[in-house]
Design a protein around this motif. Structure first.
Motif, PDB file in Angstrom:
ATOM      1  N   PRO A  17      59.246 -73.524 -39.018  1.00  0.00           N
ATOM      2  CA  PRO A  17      60.093 -74.157 -39.093  1.00  0.00           C
ATOM      3  C   PRO A  17      60.768 -74.631 -40.021  1.00  0.00           C
ATOM      4  CG  PRO A  17      57.954 -75.382 -39.930  1.00  0.00           C
ATOM      5  CD  PRO A  17      57.501 -74.154 -39.168  1.00  0.00           C
ATOM      6  N   MET A  18      62.054 -74.991 -40.706  1.00  0.00           N
ATOM      7  CA  MET A  18      63.353 -74.469 -41.282  1.00  0.00           C
ATOM      8  C   MET A  18      62.036 -74.958 -43.022  1.00  0.00           C
ATOM      9  SD  MET A  18      64.549 -75.820 -43.839  1.00  0.00           S
ATOM     10  CE  MET A  18      65.546 -77.294 -43.061  1.00  0.00           C
ATOM     11  N   TYR A  19      61.833 -75.853 -42.868  1.00  0.00           N
ATOM     12  CA  TYR A  19      60.759 -76.497 -43.794  1.00  0.00           C
ATOM     13  C   TYR A  19      60.111 -75.556 -45.017  1.00  0.00           C
ATOM     14  CZ  TYR A  19      57.792 -78.991 -40.577  1.00  0.00           C
ATOM     15  OH  TYR A  19      57.454 -79.138 -39.381  1.00  0.00           O
ATOM     16  N   LEU A  20      59.277 -74.412 -44.213  1.00  0.00           N
ATOM     17  CA  LEU A  20      59.068 -73.433 -44.907  1.00  0.00           C
ATOM     18  C   LEU A  20      59.005 -72.419 -45.200  1.00  0.00           C
ATOM     19  CD1 LEU A  20      55.980 -74.752 -42.461  1.00  0.00           C
ATOM     20  CD2 LEU A  20      55.605 -75.323 -44.814  1.00  0.00           C
ATOM     21  N   ALA A  21      60.597 -72.199 -44.515  1.00  0.00           N
ATOM     22  CA  ALA A  21      60.786 -70.730 -44.935  1.00  0.00           C
ATOM     23  C   ALA A  21      61.285 -70.415 -46.342  1.00  0.00           C
ATOM     24  CB  ALA A  21      62.559 -70.806 -44.727  1.00  0.00           C
ATOM     25  N   GLY A  22      60.673 -71.629 -47.807  1.00  0.00           N
ATOM     26  CA  GLY A  22      61.274 -71.297 -48.906  1.00  0.00           C
ATOM     27  C   GLY A  22      62.740 -70.642 -49.192  1.00  0.00           C
ATOM     28  N   SER A  23      62.932 -70.383 -50.595  1.00  0.00           N
ATOM     29  CA  SER A  23      64.169 -70.227 -51.218  1.00  0.00           C
ATOM     30  C   SER A  23      64.354 -68.889 -50.889  1.00  0.00           C
ATOM     31  CB  SER A  23      64.064 -70.721 -52.617  1.00  0.00           C
ATOM     32  OG  SER A  23      64.643 -69.028 -53.188  1.00  0.00           O
ATOM     33  N   ASN A  24      65.742 -68.526 -50.104  1.00  0.00           N
ATOM     34  CA  ASN A  24      66.381 -66.596 -50.311  1.00  0.00           C
ATOM     35  C   ASN A  24      66.131 -66.068 -51.507  1.00  0.00           C
ATOM     36  OD1 ASN A  24      68.638 -67.364 -50.754  1.00  0.00           O
ATOM     37  ND2 ASN A  24      69.465 -66.991 -48.370  1.00  0.00           N
ATOM     38  N   PRO A 182      51.629 -76.600 -48.360  1.00  0.00           N
ATOM     39  CA  PRO A 182      50.738 -76.841 -48.959  1.00  0.00           C
ATOM     40  C   PRO A 182      50.968 -76.699 -50.327  1.00  0.00           C
ATOM     41  CG  PRO A 182      50.858 -73.720 -47.817  1.00  0.00           C
ATOM     42  CD  PRO A 182      51.812 -75.647 -47.589  1.00  0.00           C
ATOM     43  N   PRO A 183      49.845 -77.223 -51.745  1.00  0.00           N
ATOM     44  CA  PRO A 183      50.014 -77.958 -52.533  1.00  0.00           C
ATOM     45  C   PRO A 183      49.636 -75.967 -52.745  1.00  0.00           C
ATOM     46  CG  PRO A 183      48.268 -79.011 -52.002  1.00  0.00           C
ATOM     47  CD  PRO A 183      48.711 -78.519 -50.525  1.00  0.00           C
ATOM     48  N   GLY A 184      50.739 -75.708 -54.410  1.00  0.00           N
ATOM     49  CA  GLY A 184      50.295 -74.223 -54.791  1.00  0.00           C
ATOM     50  C   GLY A 184      52.455 -74.501 -55.501  1.00  0.00           C
ATOM     51  N   TRP A 185      51.602 -73.530 -56.048  1.00  0.00           N
ATOM     52  CA  TRP A 185      53.652 -72.836 -56.825  1.00  0.00           C
ATOM     53  C   TRP A 185      54.176 -72.447 -56.246  1.00  0.00           C
ATOM     54  CZ3 TRP A 185      55.764 -73.891 -61.867  1.00  0.00           C
ATOM     55  CH2 TRP A 185      57.338 -72.479 -61.572  1.00  0.00           C
ATOM     56  N   GLY A 186      53.987 -71.281 -55.319  1.00  0.00           N
ATOM     57  CA  GLY A 186      54.651 -70.754 -54.596  1.00  0.00           C
ATOM     58  C   GLY A 186      55.138 -71.197 -52.782  1.00  0.00           C
ATOM     59  N   THR A 187      53.729 -72.260 -53.103  1.00  0.00           N
ATOM     60  CA  THR A 187      54.066 -72.728 -51.595  1.00  0.00           C
ATOM     61  C   THR A 187      54.367 -73.869 -51.150  1.00  0.00           C
ATOM     62  OG1 THR A 187      51.606 -73.640 -51.847  1.00  0.00           O
ATOM     63  CG2 THR A 187      51.898 -71.347 -51.266  1.00  0.00           C
ATOM     64  N   ARG A 188      54.865 -74.888 -52.205  1.00  0.00           N
ATOM     65  CA  ARG A 188      54.817 -76.270 -52.139  1.00  0.00           C
ATOM     66  C   ARG A 188      56.347 -77.008 -52.191  1.00  0.00           C
ATOM     67  NH1 ARG A 188      52.669 -81.872 -51.199  1.00  0.00           N
ATOM     68  NH2 ARG A 188      50.989 -80.577 -50.049  1.00  0.00           N
ATOM     69  N   ALA A 189      57.366 -77.095 -51.243  1.00  0.00           N
ATOM     70  CA  ALA A 189      58.767 -77.124 -51.539  1.00  0.00           C
ATOM     71  C   ALA A 189      58.385 -78.701 -52.221  1.00  0.00           C
ATOM     72  CB  ALA A 189      59.577 -77.043 -50.058  1.00  0.00           C
ATOM     73  N   ILE A 222      58.811 -64.444 -47.489  1.00  0.00           N
ATOM     74  CA  ILE A 222      58.139 -65.274 -47.197  1.00  0.00           C
ATOM     75  C   ILE A 222      56.648 -65.665 -47.604  1.00  0.00           C
ATOM     76  CG2 ILE A 222      56.954 -66.789 -45.103  1.00  0.00           C
ATOM     77  CD1 ILE A 222      60.370 -66.512 -44.963  1.00  0.00           C
ATOM     78  N   ASP A 223      56.215 -66.017 -48.531  1.00  0.00           N
ATOM     79  CA  ASP A 223      55.024 -65.902 -49.263  1.00  0.00           C
ATOM     80  C   ASP A 223      54.058 -65.585 -47.959  1.00  0.00           C
ATOM     81  OD1 ASP A 223      52.793 -66.732 -50.200  1.00  0.00           O
ATOM     82  OD2 ASP A 223      54.162 -67.487 -52.697  1.00  0.00           O
ATOM     83  N   ARG A 224      52.964 -64.674 -48.967  1.00  0.00           N
ATOM     84  CA  ARG A 224      51.732 -64.311 -47.811  1.00  0.00           C
ATOM     85  C   ARG A 224      51.575 -65.004 -47.063  1.00  0.00           C
ATOM     86  NH1 ARG A 224      51.204 -58.852 -47.515  1.00  0.00           N
ATOM     87  NH2 ARG A 224      52.491 -57.510 -49.251  1.00  0.00           N
ATOM     88  N   ARG A 225      50.808 -66.006 -48.072  1.00  0.00           N
ATOM     89  CA  ARG A 225      50.189 -67.403 -48.315  1.00  0.00           C
ATOM     90  C   ARG A 225      50.637 -68.174 -46.605  1.00  0.00           C
ATOM     91  NH1 ARG A 225      49.880 -69.462 -53.978  1.00  0.00           N
ATOM     92  NH2 ARG A 225      52.226 -68.181 -54.030  1.00  0.00           N
ATOM     93  N   ARG A 227      53.066 -67.178 -44.414  1.00  0.00           N
ATOM     94  CA  ARG A 227      53.631 -66.691 -43.481  1.00  0.00           C
ATOM     95  C   ARG A 227      52.537 -66.757 -41.382  1.00  0.00           C
ATOM     96  NH1 ARG A 227      54.244 -59.570 -45.458  1.00  0.00           N
ATOM     97  NH2 ARG A 227      56.419 -61.369 -47.516  1.00  0.00           N
ATOM     98  N   HIS A 228      51.330 -67.188 -42.251  1.00  0.00           N
ATOM     99  CA  HIS A 228      50.228 -67.697 -40.737  1.00  0.00           C
ATOM    100  C   HIS A 228      50.808 -69.389 -40.257  1.00  0.00           C
ATOM    101  CE1 HIS A 228      48.110 -70.401 -43.975  1.00  0.00           C
ATOM    102  NE2 HIS A 228      47.654 -71.097 -43.050  1.00  0.00           N
ATOM    103  N   LEU A 229      51.939 -69.491 -40.870  1.00  0.00           N
ATOM    104  CA  LEU A 229      52.259 -71.269 -41.013  1.00  0.00           C
ATOM    105  C   LEU A 229      53.884 -71.702 -40.167  1.00  0.00           C
ATOM    106  CD1 LEU A 229      51.275 -73.031 -43.536  1.00  0.00           C
ATOM    107  CD2 LEU A 229      50.652 -72.904 -41.551  1.00  0.00           C
ATOM    108  N   VAL A 230      54.462 -70.272 -39.756  1.00  0.00           N
ATOM    109  CA  VAL A 230      55.477 -69.705 -39.533  1.00  0.00           C
ATOM    110  C   VAL A 230      55.721 -69.251 -38.293  1.00  0.00           C
ATOM    111  CG1 VAL A 230      56.710 -70.917 -42.057  1.00  0.00           C
ATOM    112  CG2 VAL A 230      56.095 -68.534 -41.115  1.00  0.00           C
ATOM    113  N   ARG A 231      56.803 -69.325 -38.049  1.00  0.00           N
ATOM    114  CA  ARG A 231      57.587 -68.016 -37.286  1.00  0.00           C
ATOM    115  C   ARG A 231      58.488 -67.311 -37.161  1.00  0.00           C
ATOM    116  NH1 ARG A 231      59.420 -69.584 -30.562  1.00  0.00           N
ATOM    117  NH2 ARG A 231      59.484 -67.680 -29.930  1.00  0.00           N
ATOM    118  N   MET A 232      58.378 -65.860 -36.969  1.00  0.00           N
ATOM    119  CA  MET A 232      59.613 -65.068 -37.891  1.00  0.00           C
ATOM    120  C   MET A 232      59.668 -64.312 -36.387  1.00  0.00           C
ATOM    121  SD  MET A 232      57.935 -63.860 -41.339  1.00  0.00           S
ATOM    122  CE  MET A 232      56.597 -63.343 -40.320  1.00  0.00           C
TER     123      MET A 232
END
Length: 315
Positions: A17-24, A182-189, A222-225, A227-232
């Protein structure tokens, strides 16, 4: 030359989903709706780029080195304190920011045409149930375990939500928070809105978050943490146009193709438009391909400091 692994990591993929794609790494999608508004590039201070409405009542700040990457506000006039503020952190996809900036442009244009104050200054106008309707219509459900005085709606995958806080008083308090990952510096939007933010602007942001359409990223973004939550899905040359053009802004490949010709004409002057932002982004990617991607300001390259503070919130 790039090693095979480099080529793989820089491959463009559709992420959902888009909301887990993070920043580009750039703010191009969020700035695209306000491409024609005045841009001011700042050499000193935490804000690197300030975009305002022509009368300076709406302000969009890009803080390239900060945890709070975007700060967007509106005031009654250029000299007044903000009526409300929306903040987006460094993990939030710029496509979500574009939901808000698009709505602000529409509000501003309507205000100028009708010679009125503008909907962007009206304050909350609907009950919380209407504010979260784009999400509930998309299958998000009420969390029965939310704290007293709050309401939380959770995505079907349990990886995103909207928290409505009806406790406390004061115009500067946070009343709505959109979160993903999930909570975390590079994972939580995180996207937060203060108490007097007009309801329809929150609705516009939530509506983008609820969309099922994927967005384009390069694999390394895509943060390595996560990648198991998104579809690429790789963006292949045979991908239908309707499917490939899933982002409000051009893809990184589109940026590179246009940068060569545009840079020749723009090199002699400071960047002013959304196209200029994309040129700078393309140049940054080209020269830094062998480096670890950071958070690039549209006109300046910047990376997050290792000493940056941890997020203040996390569930």
């Amino acid at each position: 030359m790039h090693a095979p692994d480099d080529l793989y990591q820089y491959q463009e993929v559709l992420v959902s989903p888009m909301y887990l794609a993070g920043s580009n790494g750039t703010g191009e999608a969020g700035f695209a709706p306000v491409a024609q508004w005045p841009h001011q590039y700042l050499d000193e201070g935490p804000c690197q780029l300030l975009v305002t409405s022509p009368d300076q009542r709406i302000r969009i700040g890009w803080f390239g080195d900060d945890f709070e990457l975007w700060k967007i506000s509106a005031a009654e006039d250029a000299f007044s304190a903000p009526r409300w503020t929306a903040t987006f952190n460094h993990v939030t996809p710029a496509e979500m920011v574009a939901g808000l900036t698009t709505a602000l442009v529409q509000d501003y244009d309507e205000a100028i045409a009708s010679d009125t104050l503008g909907r962007f200054l009206t304050g909350p106008t609907v009950p919380w149930r209407d504010t979260v309707r784009p999400l509930t219509d998309a299958g998000w459900a009420l969390d029965g375990g939310a704290e007293l005085g709050t309401v939380e709606i959770i995505a079907p995958d349990d990886q995103a939500g909207i928290l409505v806080d009806r406790r406390g008083y004061g115009s500067d308090r946070t009343t709505v928070e959109l979160w993903a990952g999930p909570p975390g510096w590079g994972t939580r939007a995180e996207a937060t809105f203060t108490a007097r933010t007009p309801s329809h602007l929150i609705v516009a942001t939530a509506a983008v978050m609820a969309q099922s359409t994927p967005v384009v990223r390069e694999r390394h973004q895509i943060d390595r943490r996560m990648r198991h939550l998104v579809r690429m899905t790789p963006v292949a040359s045979g991908t239908p146009i309707a499917e490939a053009q899933v982002s409000r802004a051009p893809t990184p490949l589109d940026v590179r193709r246009t940068a060569v010709t545009q840079a020749v004409h723009r090199a002699a002057r400071a960047p002013r438009s959304a196209a200029d932002l994309r040129v700078m982004a393309a140049q940054s990617r080209s020269t830094g391909a062998a480096q670890k991607p950071g958070h690039h300001a549209p006109a300046t390259s910047a990376t997050l400091s290792a000493s940056s503070p941890e997020p203040l919130r996390g569930r």
